[in-house]
Scaffold this motif. Structure first.
Motif, PDB file in Angstrom:
ATOM      1  N   ARG A   1     -17.970  -0.379   6.815  1.00 30.61           N
ATOM      2  CA  ARG A   1     -18.182  -1.806   6.586  1.00 30.61           C
ATOM      3  C   ARG A   1     -16.857  -2.478   6.219  1.00 30.61           C
ATOM      4  O   ARG A   1     -16.123  -2.013   5.341  1.00 30.61           O
ATOM      5  N   SER A   2     -16.527  -3.570   6.918  1.00 26.50           N
ATOM      6  CA  SER A   2     -15.350  -4.344   6.550  1.00 26.50           C
ATOM      7  C   SER A   2     -15.547  -4.896   5.138  1.00 26.50           C
ATOM      8  O   SER A   2     -16.635  -5.373   4.793  1.00 26.50           O
TER       9      SER A   2
ATOM     10  N   TYR B   1      -1.203  -6.310  -9.285  1.00 34.41           N
ATOM     11  CA  TYR B   1      -2.542  -6.658  -8.799  1.00 34.41           C
ATOM     12  C   TYR B   1      -2.477  -6.819  -7.286  1.00 34.41           C
ATOM     13  O   TYR B   1      -1.530  -7.411  -6.753  1.00 34.41           O
ATOM     14  N   GLN B   2      -3.470  -6.278  -6.589  1.00 36.33           N
ATOM     15  CA  GLN B   2      -3.498  -6.372  -5.133  1.00 36.33           C
ATOM     16  C   GLN B   2      -4.892  -6.767  -4.665  1.00 36.33           C
ATOM     17  O   GLN B   2      -5.907  -6.297  -5.200  1.00 36.33           O
ATOM     18  N   LEU B   3      -4.941  -7.648  -3.682  1.00 35.44           N
ATOM     19  CA  LEU B   3      -6.189  -8.057  -3.038  1.00 35.44           C
ATOM     20  C   LEU B   3      -6.008  -7.846  -1.542  1.00 35.44           C
ATOM     21  O   LEU B   3      -5.085  -8.402  -0.945  1.00 35.44           O
ATOM     22  N   ALA B   4      -6.866  -7.025  -0.951  1.00 31.81           N
ATOM     23  CA  ALA B   4      -6.711  -6.669   0.461  1.00 31.81           C
ATOM     24  C   ALA B   4      -8.019  -6.849   1.203  1.00 31.81           C
ATOM     25  O   ALA B   4      -9.109  -6.644   0.644  1.00 31.81           O
ATOM     26  N   PHE B   5      -7.914  -7.242   2.466  1.00 30.77           N
ATOM     27  CA  PHE B   5      -9.069  -7.253   3.368  1.00 30.77           C
ATOM     28  C   PHE B   5      -8.918  -6.100   4.340  1.00 30.77           C
ATOM     29  O   PHE B   5      -7.879  -5.965   4.987  1.00 30.77           O
ATOM     30  N   ASN B   6      -9.933  -5.264   4.420  1.00 29.39           N
ATOM     31  CA  ASN B   6      -9.930  -4.108   5.318  1.00 29.39           C
ATOM     32  C   ASN B   6     -10.985  -4.324   6.394  1.00 29.39           C
ATOM     33  O   ASN B   6     -12.184  -4.245   6.133  1.00 29.39           O
ATOM     34  N   GLY B   7     -10.525  -4.630   7.593  1.00 25.49           N
ATOM     35  CA  GLY B   7     -11.437  -4.861   8.707  1.00 25.49           C
ATOM     36  C   GLY B   7     -11.516  -3.642   9.616  1.00 25.49           C
ATOM     37  O   GLY B   7     -10.497  -3.028   9.938  1.00 25.49           O
ATOM     38  N   PHE B   8     -12.726  -3.272  10.047  1.00 22.92           N
ATOM     39  CA  PHE B   8     -12.935  -2.109  10.911  1.00 22.92           C
ATOM     40  C   PHE B   8     -13.793  -2.504  12.114  1.00 22.92           C
ATOM     41  O   PHE B   8     -14.835  -3.140  11.955  1.00 22.92           O
ATOM     42  N   LEU B   9     -13.345  -2.114  13.308  1.00 25.39           N
ATOM     43  CA  LEU B   9     -14.071  -2.360  14.550  1.00 25.39           C
ATOM     44  C   LEU B   9     -13.986  -1.127  15.436  1.00 25.39           C
ATOM     45  O   LEU B   9     -13.072  -0.309  15.301  1.00 25.39           O
TER      46      LEU B   9
END
Length: 216
Positions: A82-83, A61-69
């Motif tokens: 969208r982040s 199981y994986q939980l990731a935050f993907n932030g884009f700027l």
């Protein structure tokens, strides 16, 4: 290693303290107007069932935050993705015996929120969910007490992959090739053959030589 009987468990965490530049290249060179800043952060858990002396099933199981700027070269009208938070569920199988190993894995990913992105005149809607899978076979050869060789062949593929989920050569990735950075060249599929030779003198000095080849 021994959570409950033949069940083992582990926890993963990966983060980079500063944002990195996600670049895109084509046959004409870098497309600086589409560069973005990304800030990866992920964690997860793994459960393995060693159901025989040589075979093991593993759930992930994986939980990731993907932030884009936007980066400093990104065009003003570029629509930034969208982040979002991405969850992944996976299942794998391993067979290891007499220095041989065969490993397969498949993982489904779902983004919590995802909207069209890209250049203003070519905004792209890509799937919110995607799948990645891989298979590899390896053989370790102990030439002496101090020297070891390893040969590995692997395949990586997927479905509904986009710019932010396709494969790259990276320092922290399973698709690592020595001397090739994650430079923005992406592949929907990868086949790889890798070999290594290691000389280890009393756990004090080690010399490694690598030969890697990839097809994308």
């Amino acid at each position: 290693p021994k959570l409950i009987g033949p069940i083992d468990g582990s926890v993963d965490f990966f983060a980079i303290a500063v944002p990195g530049s996600d670049r895109v290249y084509d046959a004409g060179g870098p497309r600086d107007a589409e560069r973005l800043l990304t800030w990866p952060l992920s964690g997860g858990g793994n459960l393995g069932w060693q159901y025989s002396s040589y075979q093991k099933v593993q759930a992930n199981y994986q939980l990731a935050f993907n932030g884009f700027l936007k980066d400093r070269t990104t065009s003003e009208d570029y629509v930034v993705p969208r982040s979002t938070v991405t969850q992944g569920l996976g299942l794998g199988w391993e067979y290891r015996r007499s220095g041989y190993s065969f490993v397969t894995n498949a993982m489904w990913f779902g983004r919590k929120a995802w909207e069209p992105w890209g250049p203003a005149d070519a905004v792209t809607a890509t799937p919110r969910t995607y799948t990645k899978y891989s298979a590899s076979v390896a053989k370790e050869i102990y030439l002496s007490l101090l020297t070891k060789a390893r040969i590995n062949a692997a395949y990586f593929g997927g479905r509904d992959l986009d710019r932010f989920s396709t494969y790259q050569f990276g320092l922290f990735d399973d698709t690592k090739i020595h001397g090739v950075p994650a430079a923005g060249v992406r592949y929907d599929e990868l086949a790889m053959i890798r070999g290594s030779y290691s000389f280890n003198a009393f756990e004090q000095y080690r010399f490694d030589a690598f030969v890697d080849r990839g097809w994308g």
